[in-house]
Design an enzyme around this catalytic site. Structure first.
Site, short mmCIF file in Angstrom:
data_model
loop_
_atom_site.label_atom_id
_atom_site.label_comp_id
_atom_site.label_asym_id
_atom_site.label_seq_id
_atom_site.Cartn_x
_atom_site.Cartn_y
_atom_site.Cartn_z
N GLY A 16 0.83 -1.21 0.00
CA GLY A 16 0.00 0.00 0.00
C GLY A 16 0.86 1.25 0.00
CB ALA A 20 3.55 9.39 5.90
CB THR A 22 5.99 2.81 0.11
OG1 THR A 22 6.13 3.98 -0.71
CG2 THR A 22 5.47 1.68 -0.74
CG ASP A 130 -4.66 12.06 9.80
OD1 ASP A 130 -5.67 12.72 9.47
OD2 ASP A 130 -3.84 11.63 8.98
#
Ligand code: ATP
Length: 440
Positions: A16, A20, A22, A130
């Site tokens: 994915g 920020a 991988t 977040d």
């Protein structure tokens, strides 16, 4: 292609990508792991690297079944990596994209799980900052929860704060994803645990309705709605869930539930929600098809709140579902523009004057449809009164005409009632002399 991360981990394949960095499938001394390799520009930021090391103890010690565990944090040359528990499943955003909305019971169960994870984090003094569907993983390998709902785990703890680190001194910028930002962040207060509750209630709303309560349009408009607007009701939402959502989306942080309370309150609802289908929301429409009360056809797309009011008032279901994930702004991410899944927003905080301006606009937008509606009703009442008076006059005159013709015609009745008023409305009825001797 295998790649070594530090001395203990090997990564094999990308599973994915986020804003920020991988995420790779990897192998560590204790078995398979997920490794998030932070972006090169972030990894090269010395302030961030320092903070990364500082946060290590806090993040790796957060151990809870409803939190994706951070096993290790590695600084190795240009590599900055978070080694995480590997979750066999998918993230909540992908599920939402596939299904549109979840059933009330599944939504409540997933959010109760996340609230458990938040309760543990808050108890340890960690604020997530977040919370959003992208950061909730559904563990499909675990036995399902109530009603077959997948078990959920919150991930990306501390990432917003880490990535934010080099910019923390800039008091005019805020970090987060606009749709989920609590009003106090927008107003410049230090984010505390209550911001996570606000964001999580926003996610619950989104799971049920298919869109966020304050999203839609440009970022300034979204921020303004968080600060000034009340939560648009979702037609058909069970009362118990609605009360929980409203409490957690309170503008005042102190009025919101705590994470553990939120989990308990949601679980209390689960039996009553069993078997309820997902809310039957109308099909997604293009923005220019939307209409709310008081809006001109073809006008600029309505806010979601207006659209939901339109649905509640007219039953037309004129609202819009979000297409795809939240699209936050990203500070200086080289590939941010082409990656709509970017996160960790850094946007300019509006000044008090701007917010006041937004608020005035908001009031005007809110009151305009209502005022138009009130004015329309008043005009209708006036028209009805005039018609009633006119009808009374006509009936009176018709009666007078009938009496007159009975008197003048020796009791002869008119076959047609319609002719009578025409006769009495002539000059004779007004006292004007008629006949050969009358003035021309
Ligand atoms: N611990 C994990 N186990 C399995 N897959 C993971 C794990 N963490 C992340 N992923 C996968 O990698 C993807 C990217 O995750 P990442 O956290 O980098 O980005 P994101 O959270 O989707 O977006 P952003 O970081 O921009 O908020 C996720 O969507 C998920 O599918």
């Amino acid at each position: 292609m295998a790649r070594k991360i530090g001395s203990r981990y090997t990564v094999h394949q990308v599973i994915g990508r986020g804003s920020a960095g991988t995420v790779w499938l990897g192998e560590g001394p204790d078995g398979p792991v997920a490794v998030k390799l932070l972006r090169e520009d972030l990894a090269g930021d010395q302030v961030l690297v320092g903070r990364f090391v500082q946060e290590r103890a806090a993040l790796t010690s957060l151990d809870h079944p409803r939190v994706v565990g951070v096993r290790d944090m590695v600084v190795d040359g240009d590599d900055l990596a978070l080694v995480m528990e590997l979750v066999h499943g998918t993230d909540l955003r992908s599920r939402l994209e596939r299904e549109g909305v979840l059933s009330p019971q599944a939504a409540a169960s997933v959010i109760a799980d996340v609230a458990d994870g938040l309760a543990a984090a808050h108890a340890a003094g960690i604020v997530h900052r977040d919370v959003k569907p992208e950061n909730v993983m559904l563990d499909l390998a675990a036995p399902p929860g109530p009603g077959g709902a997948p078990r959920a785990k919150l991930t990306d703890f501390g990432i917003a704060r880490l990535v934010d680190a080099p910019r923390r001194t800039r008091a005019t910028r805020i970090i987060g994803t606009p749709d989920y930002l609590a009003p106090e962040i927008i107003e410049g207060l230090e984010p505390r645990a209550a911001v996570d509750i606000y964001a999580l209630a926003t996610v619950l709303y989104e799971l049920l309705a298919g869109f966020t309560p304050f999203g839609g349009g440009h970022t300034g408009a979204v921020l303004r709605r968080h600060v000034t607007e009340s939560v648009p009701p979702v037609p058909g939402l069970p009362d118990g869930l609605w009360r929980i959502i409203s409490e957690c989306l309170a503008k005042a942080p102190a009025s919101r539930l705590r994470a553990a309370e939120l989990a308990d309150r949601l679980r209390e609802q689960l039996p009553a929600l069993a078997g309820l289908p997902p809310l039957a929301l109308p099909a997604q429409r293009a923005p220019d098809e939307l209409a709310a009360p008081g809006r001109q056809a073809g006008a600029e797309p309505t806010t979601l709140a207006e659209a939901v009011y339109a649905e509640a008032e007219t039953g037309t279901g004129a609202h819009r579902r979000r297409r795809g994930p939240a699209v936050p702004l990203v500070p200086a991410a080289p590939d941010a523009a082409r990656d709509a899944r970017d996160t960790h927003t850094s946007l300019r905080r509006p000044s008090p004057q701007e917010l006041a301006g937004y608020a005035a606009q908001s009031r005007a937008q809110r009151t305009a449809p209502a005022a138009a509606h009130r004015n329309g009703r008043r005009a209708l009442v006036r028209r009805r009164r005039m018609l009633a008076v006119l009808l009374a006059v006509v009936l009176l005159l018709a009666g007078a005409a009938a009496a007159y013709s009975a008197f003048a015609g020796g009791g002869h009745r008119h076959g047609s009632g319609a002719a009578a008023p025409a006769r009495v409305l002539g000059p004779a009825a007004q006292g004007v002399p008629v006949g050969p001797g009358a003035p021309g």
